[in-house]
Design a protein around this motif. Structure first.
Motif, mmCIF file in Angstrom:
data_model
loop_
_atom_site.group_PDB
_atom_site.id
_atom_site.type_symbol
_atom_site.label_atom_id
_atom_site.label_comp_id
_atom_site.label_asym_id
_atom_site.label_seq_id
_atom_site.Cartn_x
_atom_site.Cartn_y
_atom_site.Cartn_z
ATOM 1 N N ALA A 59 51.287 35.148 -3.570
ATOM 2 C CA ALA A 59 50.994 35.620 -2.214
ATOM 3 C C ALA A 59 50.820 37.132 -2.196
ATOM 4 C CB ALA A 59 52.116 35.205 -1.265
ATOM 5 N N TRP A 60 51.637 37.835 -2.953
ATOM 6 C CA TRP A 60 51.486 39.295 -3.036
ATOM 7 C C TRP A 60 50.131 39.666 -3.631
ATOM 8 C CZ3 TRP A 60 51.138 42.373 -7.592
ATOM 9 C CH2 TRP A 60 51.071 43.746 -7.330
ATOM 10 N N LEU A 61 49.731 38.969 -4.678
ATOM 11 C CA LEU A 61 48.436 39.254 -5.295
ATOM 12 C C LEU A 61 47.304 39.038 -4.297
ATOM 13 C CD1 LEU A 61 49.165 37.608 -8.743
ATOM 14 C CD2 LEU A 61 48.659 40.034 -8.385
ATOM 15 N N LEU A 62 47.372 37.957 -3.539
ATOM 16 C CA LEU A 62 46.340 37.730 -2.519
ATOM 17 C C LEU A 62 46.313 38.870 -1.509
ATOM 18 C CD1 LEU A 62 46.629 33.924 -1.636
ATOM 19 C CD2 LEU A 62 44.958 35.039 -3.129
ATOM 20 N N SER A 63 47.473 39.360 -1.132
ATOM 21 C CA SER A 63 47.532 40.426 -0.127
ATOM 22 C C SER A 63 46.953 41.732 -0.644
ATOM 23 C CB SER A 63 48.979 40.646 0.323
ATOM 24 O OG SER A 63 49.745 41.341 -0.653
ATOM 25 N N GLU A 64 46.947 41.916 -1.948
ATOM 26 C CA GLU A 64 46.438 43.139 -2.553
ATOM 27 C C GLU A 64 44.956 43.080 -2.872
ATOM 28 O OE1 GLU A 64 48.216 46.115 -3.505
ATOM 29 O OE2 GLU A 64 49.590 45.257 -2.040
ATOM 30 N N LEU A 65 44.382 41.894 -2.891
ATOM 31 C CA LEU A 65 43.013 41.719 -3.368
ATOM 32 C C LEU A 65 41.945 41.953 -2.310
ATOM 33 C CD1 LEU A 65 43.411 38.605 -5.678
ATOM 34 C CD2 LEU A 65 42.746 40.911 -6.386
ATOM 35 N N GLY A 66 42.335 42.079 -1.044
ATOM 36 C CA GLY A 66 41.331 42.267 -0.008
ATOM 37 C C GLY A 66 40.387 41.084 0.057
ATOM 38 N N LEU A 96 44.381 38.856 7.152
ATOM 39 C CA LEU A 96 43.637 39.952 7.769
ATOM 40 C C LEU A 96 42.426 40.343 6.933
ATOM 41 C CD1 LEU A 96 43.404 42.248 9.896
ATOM 42 C CD2 LEU A 96 44.904 43.599 8.417
ATOM 43 N N THR A 97 42.609 40.425 5.626
ATOM 44 C CA THR A 97 41.551 40.975 4.766
ATOM 45 C C THR A 97 40.659 39.917 4.133
ATOM 46 O OG1 THR A 97 43.108 41.034 2.892
ATOM 47 C CG2 THR A 97 42.918 43.026 4.239
ATOM 48 N N TRP A 123 56.901 42.277 12.309
ATOM 49 C CA TRP A 123 56.327 43.611 12.131
ATOM 50 C C TRP A 123 54.941 43.500 11.498
ATOM 51 C CZ3 TRP A 123 54.346 47.058 8.696
ATOM 52 C CH2 TRP A 123 54.400 48.411 9.040
ATOM 53 N N LYS A 124 54.811 42.584 10.542
ATOM 54 C CA LYS A 124 53.515 42.411 9.879
ATOM 55 C C LYS A 124 52.498 41.802 10.832
ATOM 56 C CE LYS A 124 51.288 43.141 6.072
ATOM 57 N NZ LYS A 124 51.100 44.530 5.616
ATOM 58 N N VAL A 125 52.940 40.907 11.717
ATOM 59 C CA VAL A 125 52.038 40.372 12.741
ATOM 60 C C VAL A 125 51.561 41.502 13.645
ATOM 61 C CG1 VAL A 125 51.853 38.852 14.747
ATOM 62 C CG2 VAL A 125 53.056 38.075 12.703
ATOM 63 N N LEU A 126 52.456 42.402 13.983
ATOM 64 C CA LEU A 126 52.083 43.546 14.815
ATOM 65 C C LEU A 126 50.995 44.367 14.136
ATOM 66 C CD1 LEU A 126 52.446 45.317 17.252
ATOM 67 C CD2 LEU A 126 54.593 46.149 16.305
ATOM 68 N N ALA A 127 51.131 44.579 12.836
ATOM 69 C CA ALA A 127 50.092 45.295 12.095
ATOM 70 C C ALA A 127 48.772 44.537 12.129
ATOM 71 C CB ALA A 127 50.543 45.524 10.655
ATOM 72 N N PHE A 128 48.837 43.209 12.043
ATOM 73 C CA PHE A 128 47.629 42.383 12.138
ATOM 74 C C PHE A 128 46.974 42.561 13.500
ATOM 75 C CE2 PHE A 128 45.479 38.512 13.428
ATOM 76 C CZ PHE A 128 44.755 38.130 12.307
ATOM 77 N N LEU A 129 47.758 42.504 14.556
ATOM 78 C CA LEU A 129 47.219 42.649 15.913
ATOM 79 C C LEU A 129 46.548 44.001 16.108
ATOM 80 C CD1 LEU A 129 50.176 41.167 17.990
ATOM 81 C CD2 LEU A 129 47.965 40.080 17.537
ATOM 82 N N ALA A 130 47.081 45.013 15.465
ATOM 83 C CA ALA A 130 46.525 46.355 15.614
ATOM 84 C C ALA A 130 45.238 46.543 14.808
ATOM 85 C CB ALA A 130 47.556 47.401 15.192
ATOM 86 N N ALA A 131 45.084 45.793 13.716
ATOM 87 C CA ALA A 131 43.977 46.053 12.795
ATOM 88 C C ALA A 131 42.874 45.000 12.809
ATOM 89 C CB ALA A 131 44.515 46.188 11.367
ATOM 90 N N GLN A 136 37.913 38.423 15.222
ATOM 91 C CA GLN A 136 39.001 37.672 14.607
ATOM 92 C C GLN A 136 40.062 37.306 15.644
ATOM 93 O OE1 GLN A 136 40.715 39.773 11.276
ATOM 94 N NE2 GLN A 136 41.239 37.892 10.215
ATOM 95 N N LEU A 137 40.377 38.265 16.507
ATOM 96 C CA LEU A 137 41.364 38.001 17.555
ATOM 97 C C LEU A 137 40.840 36.970 18.562
ATOM 98 C CD1 LEU A 137 42.664 41.622 18.267
ATOM 99 C CD2 LEU A 137 43.875 39.777 17.073
ATOM 100 N N ALA A 138 39.583 37.105 18.953
ATOM 101 C CA ALA A 138 39.011 36.169 19.912
ATOM 102 C C ALA A 138 39.003 34.747 19.361
ATOM 103 C CB ALA A 138 37.595 36.598 20.289
ATOM 104 N N ALA A 139 38.677 34.618 18.076
ATOM 105 C CA ALA A 139 38.680 33.296 17.459
ATOM 106 C C ALA A 139 40.087 32.729 17.414
ATOM 107 C CB ALA A 139 38.096 33.380 16.049
#
Length: 223
Positions: A59-66, A96-97, A123-131, A136-139
């Motif tokens: 999961a960490w690798l996926l998060s780093e790969l964009g 997100l990415t 906290w990570k969801v909050l970062a998602f909502l901001a970025a 993506q949000l509408a969907a």
């Protein structure tokens, strides 16, 4: 030290000797191999291993790969529902990415984690909502079965095109509902820039520690 191939590194992560941290040298070397062209599909060996440590690393690798993680976007719903908070945390970043703007069910799963019991995940969801992009949000809003989350996400999207009343955002930041405060903090972040940080500055003063720490980090990024 002898360099290991991608397959050897995956095997090393799966073996994970007791003294190995799950983000140890093998994981970092594997990330380099993935950026160099090692097929990302090989991470399925970690993600479907049933081994918590290996799944966390995957999961960490996926998060780093964009967007390189896009071929494995289908694995993200399961990761977002994983019992380990670190897996959920990393999966949110990957959603997100690597998720597409049209993937409403995936975004809706992230929105649902705004109610997660773990503060790091929220906290990570909050970062998602901001970025996240408006699309993506509408969907995500369209696919969400939660009426409150649907309405809050639609409100966040509308702020992109409608005239904003800062008093509404401030009132939501200071309200009693934690989820509403999260969406208001995301709105403050989305509407702030180097020229106008007033909403984020206010968010950095509220009593909610999660909101305050997020706003302070966002302000640091803008300065």
């Amino acid at each position: 030290m002898e360099e290991r191939t991608g397959d050897e590194l995956v095997a090393r992560v799966l073996a994970h000797p007791a003294d190995d941290d799950f983000l140890g040298p093998a994981a970092n070397d594997l990330l380099e191999e993935l950026f160099a062209g090692y097929p990302v599909d090989n991470l399925l060996r970690l993600l479907r291993s049933g081994d918590d440590k290996a799944v966390r690393t995957g999961a960490w690798l996926l998060s780093e790969l964009g967007d390189l993680a896009a071929p494995l976007a289908g694995e993200l719903p399961a990761l977002l529902a994983h019992p380990l908070r670190q897996v959920r945390f990393f999966a949110i970043e990957a959603a997100l990415t690597a998720g597409t703007p049209e993937d409403g069910p995936l975004a809706a799963r992230v929105l649902a984690l705004s109610r997660d019991l773990d503060d790091a995940v929220r906290w990570k969801v909050l970062a998602f909502l901001a970025a996240a992009s408006p699309e993506q949000l509408a969907a995500g809003a369209a696919a969400s079965p939660d009426p409150e989350l649907k309405a809050l996400t639609e409100w966040l999207v509308r702020l992109e095109s409608e005239e904003v009343d800062p008093r509404e955002i401030v009132a939501r930041l200071e309200g009693d509902d934690r989820v509403v405060r999260m969406f208001a903090a995301a709105a403050a972040a989305r509407l702030s820039d180097e020229e106008d940080m007033n909403l984020l500055a206010h968010a950095a003063t509220v009593e909610d520690e999660e909101i305050r720490s997020f706003a302070l980090e966002q302000l640091d990024d803008l300065r």
